[in-house]
Design a protein around this motif. Structure first.
Motif, PDB file in Angstrom:
ATOM      1  N   HIS A  72       4.484  -0.286  -0.084  1.00 41.71           N
ATOM      2  CA  HIS A  72       5.222  -1.081   0.896  1.00 41.71           C
ATOM      3  C   HIS A  72       4.266  -1.984   1.660  1.00 41.71           C
ATOM      4  CE1 HIS A  72       3.778   2.373   3.191  1.00 41.71           C
ATOM      5  NE2 HIS A  72       3.842   1.609   4.269  1.00 41.71           N
TER       6      HIS A  72
ATOM      7  N   ASP B 226       1.143   4.911   2.058  1.00 40.98           N
ATOM      8  CA  ASP B 226       0.603   5.480   3.291  1.00 40.98           C
ATOM      9  C   ASP B 226      -0.269   6.687   2.971  1.00 40.98           C
ATOM     10  OD1 ASP B 226       1.572   3.632   5.006  1.00 40.98           O
ATOM     11  OD2 ASP B 226       2.778   5.015   6.197  1.00 40.98           O
TER      12      ASP B 226
ATOM     13  N   HIS C 101       0.855  -1.199   0.000  1.00 39.23           N
ATOM     14  CA  HIS C 101       0.000   0.000   0.000  1.00 39.23           C
ATOM     15  C   HIS C 101       0.888   1.246   0.000  1.00 39.23           C
ATOM     16  CE1 HIS C 101       1.128  -0.727   4.199  1.00 39.23           C
ATOM     17  NE2 HIS C 101       0.999   0.579   4.382  1.00 39.23           N
TER      18      HIS C 101
HETATM   19 FE   LIG Z   1       2.190   1.736   5.756  1.00 36.41          FE
END
Ligand SMILES: [Fe+2]
Length: 414
Positions: free
Chosen positions: A371, A221, A219
């Motif tokens: 990540h 952030d 994903h």
């Molecule tokens: Fe994350």
């Protein structure tokens, strides 16, 4: 458009960037309305006298201590001349302006700025080796502005940097000091006292972020996506233990999708993907106290492009996805595209696993690199602390290190 040459390579912040360039020739043109100047590096400029007066930054017009213009020095009466096209660059010898600033241009925030030129990026796939990423020494970056600038440039080229031999700390002090000094400053979260998060082992964790033994899908952030735009950088310090992160080059995936399935690319770059994050509930397992409620919703395409189709950023986090509002007649095909993208970012072609542990920091371009966490590979004592850096903070640090004013372009078609 204002343009000036600057030297190639790293620039010492302590000294002006152009000290070795001398004025070699100057002449007044057009009955005193313009000035033509030549410099020892071969650059040559034509400037409006009006622009020179307006752009003057000397002590008469600008307060050195406040960094502000004196308001009573502003000339309000029109002189009859036009300030547009203020400086006309007549010759750039080696094109070094573009070469020096191209890496930073997509992050200027100026209206209409183009997406990053992917020729400036080293796109990556899974090379099947233990560690394919760039490493830098923590001490070197912390103590040298030249090394700091080189690290930021490498980060934006490769998407990932791992810092080695990070100073040990039991708290977030080293992380925050590094983020503030070398990255421009960590993003403050309104719903938490400290800007950084802490993730450590918790039995029966309800949030997947805190359930360290299970896999966390790839994903980007979201943090506090101001105006729907997530922070540019993510930094994670391994305070204790070891783990294995999964990393994916979102630009490489998106370009592959564009080539292999143009219709899927079009759908994912057109329709918004609905996400909602409740900052109190998503931190139910956190050891940190929340200070207030906060609910942030976003509806941006997973693949975000500029008008020419260049990829600006990837914005995607499955755990926060909410019911889709894609129109009925397009939903099935959008869902097919979304599923294909999800498979690509978790498949062996693009997903890279990298072991990382105490004494290391992971820094990512959060607009580009997704990540996650590999399942079953974290040590039981793994403690990580991290946070995000917004585009504005990163850009501020970068232009300070470049030691010059940003050469602003006009991106408007006239
Ligand atoms: Fe994350």
């Amino acid at each position: 458009m204002f343009r000036r040459l600057c030297r190639r390579g790293a620039v010492n912040v302590a000294s002006p960037a152009f000290t070795d360039v001398k004025l070699t020739e100057a002449a007044v043109r057009r009955a005193g309305k313009q000035v033509q100047v030549k410099f020892s590096d071969g650059s040559e400029f034509l400037m409006h006298g009006l622009w020179l007066r307006d752009a003057c930054r000397d002590a008469y017009f600008v307060s050195e201590s406040a960094g502000e213009r004196y308001l009573d020095k502003i000339v309000f009466k029109a002189s009859g001349a036009h300030a547009d096209g203020c400086v006309k660059e007549t010759r750039v010898v080696d094109g070094s302006l573009e070469a020096d600033w191209a890496w930073l241009e997509p992050y200027s925030g100026f209206a209409g700025v183009p997406a990053p030129d992917l020729r400036c990026k080293a796109l990556f796939k899974n090379q099947g080796i233990p560690d394919q990423f760039q490493h830098r020494e923590f001490e070197s970056v912390m103590t040298s502005e030249e090394a700091n600038l080189e690290m930021l440039q490498s980060l934006m080229k490769h998407g990932v940097i791992i810092m080695d031999n990070v100073t040990p700390a039991e708290d977030a002090s080293v992380l925050l000091h590094f983020a503030n000094q070398c990255l421009g400053g960590m993003q403050k979260d309104p719903a938490r006292e400290s800007p950084n998060w802490i993730i450590q082992k918790k039995e029966s964790a309800k949030s997947v972020s805190y359930a360290q033994t299970v896999r966390l899908n790839n994903h980007t952030d979201q943090s506090v996506a101001a105006h729907g735009v997530p922070a540019l950088l993510l930094v994670v310090n391994y305070v204790h233990g070891t783990g294995c992160n999964t990393l994916v080059d979102g630009y490489a995936v998106a370009e592959a999708l564009r080539e292999r399935d143009p219709a899927a690319f079009k759908l994912l770059s057109t329709y918004g993907n609905c996400q909602e994050r409740d900052f109190i509930r998503s931190r139910v397992d956190s050891a940190q106290e929340g200070t207030q409620t906060m609910l942030i919703t976003t509806k941006q395409p997973i693949i975000q492009t500029d008008p020419a189709g260049g990829i600006v950023r990837i914005q995607y986090n499955e755990v926060f996805r909410t019911p889709s509002t894609v129109p009925f007649e397009h939903f099935e095909e959008w869902y097919r595209a979304y599923t294909l993208f999800n498979e690509m970012i978790h498949g062996p072609e693009f997903e890279v696993q990298v072991p990382i542990g105490k004494g290391q920091m992971l820094i990512l371009d959060n607009w580009r690199v997704l990540h996650g966490r590999a399942g079953g590979k974290s040590s039981h004592d793994r403690v990580i602390m991290g946070g995000t850096v917004v585009r504005e903070a990163f850009h501020s640090r970068a232009i300070r290190l470049m030691g010059a004013q940003y050469p602003v372009s006009d991106y408007v078609d006239l």
